[in-house]
Design a protein around this motif. Sequence first.
Motif, mmCIF file in Angstrom:
data_model
loop_
_atom_site.group_PDB
_atom_site.id
_atom_site.type_symbol
_atom_site.label_atom_id
_atom_site.label_comp_id
_atom_site.label_asym_id
_atom_site.label_seq_id
_atom_site.Cartn_x
_atom_site.Cartn_y
_atom_site.Cartn_z
ATOM 1 N N GLY A 26 0.711 -1.162 0.067
ATOM 2 C CA GLY A 26 0.070 0.172 0.284
ATOM 3 C C GLY A 26 0.450 1.469 0.336
ATOM 4 O O GLY A 26 0.649 1.977 -0.931
ATOM 5 N N PHE A 27 1.945 0.834 0.929
ATOM 6 C CA PHE A 27 3.141 2.428 0.777
ATOM 7 C C PHE A 27 3.575 2.856 -0.430
ATOM 8 O O PHE A 27 3.324 3.653 -0.936
ATOM 9 C CB PHE A 27 3.704 2.034 1.746
ATOM 10 C CG PHE A 27 5.345 3.306 1.966
ATOM 11 C CD1 PHE A 27 5.405 4.195 2.773
ATOM 12 C CD2 PHE A 27 6.075 3.271 1.488
ATOM 13 C CE1 PHE A 27 5.731 5.138 3.029
ATOM 14 C CE2 PHE A 27 7.281 4.109 1.442
ATOM 15 C CZ PHE A 27 6.365 5.715 2.349
ATOM 16 N N ILE A 28 3.728 1.740 -0.944
ATOM 17 C CA ILE A 28 4.538 2.080 -2.717
ATOM 18 C C ILE A 28 3.430 2.333 -3.487
ATOM 19 O O ILE A 28 3.260 3.632 -4.436
ATOM 20 C CB ILE A 28 5.137 0.355 -3.765
ATOM 21 C CG1 ILE A 28 6.341 0.299 -2.386
ATOM 22 C CG2 ILE A 28 5.172 0.223 -4.486
ATOM 23 C CD1 ILE A 28 6.704 -1.545 -2.570
ATOM 24 N N LEU A 29 2.115 1.979 -3.518
ATOM 25 C CA LEU A 29 0.777 2.010 -4.033
ATOM 26 C C LEU A 29 0.462 3.533 -4.137
ATOM 27 O O LEU A 29 0.135 4.112 -5.243
ATOM 28 C CB LEU A 29 -0.309 1.219 -4.643
ATOM 29 C CG LEU A 29 0.481 -0.620 -5.061
ATOM 30 C CD1 LEU A 29 -1.077 -1.329 -4.332
ATOM 31 C CD2 LEU A 29 0.572 -0.749 -6.213
ATOM 32 N N SER A 30 0.467 3.789 -2.757
ATOM 33 C CA SER A 30 -0.071 5.067 -2.078
ATOM 34 C C SER A 30 1.132 6.650 -2.760
ATOM 35 O O SER A 30 0.460 7.124 -2.663
ATOM 36 C CB SER A 30 -0.354 5.251 -1.093
ATOM 37 O OG SER A 30 0.217 5.286 -0.114
ATOM 38 N N GLN A 55 -5.098 17.062 -2.098
ATOM 39 C CA GLN A 55 -5.906 15.804 -2.674
ATOM 40 C C GLN A 55 -5.010 14.971 -2.286
ATOM 41 O O GLN A 55 -5.995 13.830 -1.403
ATOM 42 C CB GLN A 55 -5.164 15.834 -4.161
ATOM 43 C CG GLN A 55 -5.285 14.410 -4.554
ATOM 44 C CD GLN A 55 -5.460 14.049 -6.113
ATOM 45 O OE1 GLN A 55 -5.823 14.754 -7.031
ATOM 46 N NE2 GLN A 55 -4.892 12.890 -6.760
ATOM 47 N N THR A 56 -3.370 15.090 -2.057
ATOM 48 C CA THR A 56 -2.659 13.939 -0.703
ATOM 49 C C THR A 56 -3.557 13.764 0.111
ATOM 50 O O THR A 56 -3.540 13.127 0.768
ATOM 51 C CB THR A 56 -1.631 14.089 -1.051
ATOM 52 O OG1 THR A 56 -1.230 14.481 -2.102
ATOM 53 C CG2 THR A 56 -0.639 13.236 0.028
ATOM 54 N N ALA A 57 -4.267 15.099 1.189
ATOM 55 C CA ALA A 57 -4.071 14.984 2.429
ATOM 56 C C ALA A 57 -5.714 14.315 2.189
ATOM 57 O O ALA A 57 -6.037 13.710 2.999
ATOM 58 C CB ALA A 57 -4.514 16.329 2.671
ATOM 59 N N LEU A 58 -6.497 14.220 1.448
ATOM 60 C CA LEU A 58 -8.187 13.534 1.402
ATOM 61 C C LEU A 58 -7.640 12.430 0.956
ATOM 62 O O LEU A 58 -8.553 11.006 2.023
ATOM 63 C CB LEU A 58 -9.101 14.010 0.052
ATOM 64 C CG LEU A 58 -9.451 15.570 0.456
ATOM 65 C CD1 LEU A 58 -9.755 16.024 -1.014
ATOM 66 C CD2 LEU A 58 -10.019 15.587 1.168
ATOM 67 N N VAL A 59 -6.771 12.106 0.561
ATOM 68 C CA VAL A 59 -6.496 10.158 0.554
ATOM 69 C C VAL A 59 -5.923 10.246 1.520
ATOM 70 O O VAL A 59 -6.180 8.761 2.348
ATOM 71 C CB VAL A 59 -5.344 10.273 -0.994
ATOM 72 C CG1 VAL A 59 -4.878 8.223 -0.954
ATOM 73 C CG2 VAL A 59 -5.661 10.437 -2.291
ATOM 74 N N ALA A 60 -5.034 11.058 2.394
ATOM 75 C CA ALA A 60 -4.175 10.011 3.607
ATOM 76 C C ALA A 60 -5.551 9.608 4.497
ATOM 77 O O ALA A 60 -6.147 8.975 5.611
ATOM 78 C CB ALA A 60 -3.127 11.039 4.317
ATOM 79 N N MET A 61 -6.611 10.913 4.884
ATOM 80 C CA MET A 61 -7.581 10.842 5.460
ATOM 81 C C MET A 61 -9.056 9.637 5.029
ATOM 82 O O MET A 61 -9.257 9.196 6.420
ATOM 83 C CB MET A 61 -8.460 12.289 5.565
ATOM 84 C CG MET A 61 -7.430 13.145 6.181
ATOM 85 S SD MET A 61 -6.860 12.370 7.813
ATOM 86 C CE MET A 61 -8.377 12.712 9.050
ATOM 87 N N ALA A 105 -6.889 -3.078 -7.757
ATOM 88 C CA ALA A 105 -7.041 -3.060 -9.510
ATOM 89 C C ALA A 105 -7.200 -2.243 -10.771
ATOM 90 O O ALA A 105 -6.444 -1.974 -11.314
ATOM 91 C CB ALA A 105 -5.975 -4.582 -9.630
ATOM 92 N N ALA A 106 -8.773 -2.558 -10.063
ATOM 93 C CA ALA A 106 -9.806 -1.538 -11.130
ATOM 94 C C ALA A 106 -9.505 -0.252 -10.610
ATOM 95 O O ALA A 106 -9.799 0.345 -12.736
ATOM 96 C CB ALA A 106 -11.007 -2.270 -10.571
ATOM 97 N N TRP A 107 -9.629 0.063 -9.808
ATOM 98 C CA TRP A 107 -8.853 1.900 -9.195
ATOM 99 C C TRP A 107 -7.778 2.163 -8.787
ATOM 100 O O TRP A 107 -7.798 2.772 -7.646
ATOM 101 C CB TRP A 107 -10.085 2.548 -8.753
ATOM 102 C CG TRP A 107 -11.995 1.790 -9.558
ATOM 103 C CD1 TRP A 107 -12.722 2.603 -10.774
ATOM 104 C CD2 TRP A 107 -12.864 0.715 -9.167
ATOM 105 N NE1 TRP A 107 -13.681 2.161 -10.751
ATOM 106 C CE2 TRP A 107 -13.538 0.846 -9.852
ATOM 107 C CE3 TRP A 107 -12.833 0.019 -8.544
ATOM 108 C CZ2 TRP A 107 -15.038 0.285 -9.912
ATOM 109 C CZ3 TRP A 107 -13.871 -0.616 -8.275
ATOM 110 C CH2 TRP A 107 -14.770 -0.634 -9.372
ATOM 111 N N PRO A 108 -6.900 2.311 -9.434
ATOM 112 C CA PRO A 108 -5.650 3.133 -9.260
ATOM 113 C C PRO A 108 -5.046 4.447 -8.738
ATOM 114 O O PRO A 108 -4.738 4.064 -7.859
ATOM 115 C CB PRO A 108 -4.698 1.937 -10.177
ATOM 116 C CG PRO A 108 -4.937 2.128 -10.943
ATOM 117 C CD PRO A 108 -6.850 2.559 -11.000
ATOM 118 N N THR A 109 -6.060 4.847 -9.509
ATOM 119 C CA THR A 109 -5.653 6.024 -9.184
ATOM 120 C C THR A 109 -6.834 6.884 -8.968
ATOM 121 O O THR A 109 -7.856 6.354 -9.346
ATOM 122 C CB THR A 109 -5.506 6.821 -10.416
ATOM 123 O OG1 THR A 109 -5.512 6.680 -11.299
ATOM 124 C CG2 THR A 109 -3.482 6.595 -10.778
#
Length: 222
Positions: A26-30, A55-61, A105-109
């Motif tokens: 997860g660390f690598i993918l994110s 955006q990064t803050a929202l992903v982290a939360m 895998a289906a929604w990587p970003t």
Amino acid sequence: MQKISRVSFAGSLVLAGMAGFVDAVGFILSGGLFVSFMSGNSTQAGVEVSAGSSQTALVAMSLVGGFLLGVIAGRFSGVRIPHVTTGTRIIGLGVALAAAALIVAAWPTPGYSLAALAAVMGAMNTLFIADGRAQVAITYATGTLVSVGIGVADQVAGLNRGAWIRPFLLWASITLGAVVGTLCWRALDVWALMIAAAVLCVLGGSHLVRGLAQSRARSQRL
């Protein structure tokens, strides 16, 4: 941690290893966030907000939220369906991890799908609950290292011998799992998560087989 049996603790070492495995992937993918270390994500979210990177803050939360939802779901199911065995719950985690891997895998970003992995990691921490508290810190190395330090201090002070060994083994399992997870990711990318899912299913199956053997032994004695 000392209250659980040796067999259960051995299983928790495997679980901790898989937590490190999944967290590394997860660390690598994110690109530098975590699916089991919520202190790191919370700090990172604060830093990103101050830097204007919403955006990064929202992903982290979202990872924090996914982890919390996993803990809630794991604990709620344990309370409402208490007869479900630990082996069955571990198999359920394996299936959930495989499903989470498919989602990633289906929604990587841009990374919000990783919240599904965080939810599985959160639920994993509810496997060993007593008196409303987790007996084993499976996915968080910080608390484990605190236990190591306290155990070492107590041994030096002559209060308790060997109390640091179990938390140290858990920390080592998390770290080794992260190494293995990274190596598997290099070969398989996101599909490396299926290895961790398979290991959880095998571990859960072994719990079920051991439970059946113990039940038969008890019935024969009667």
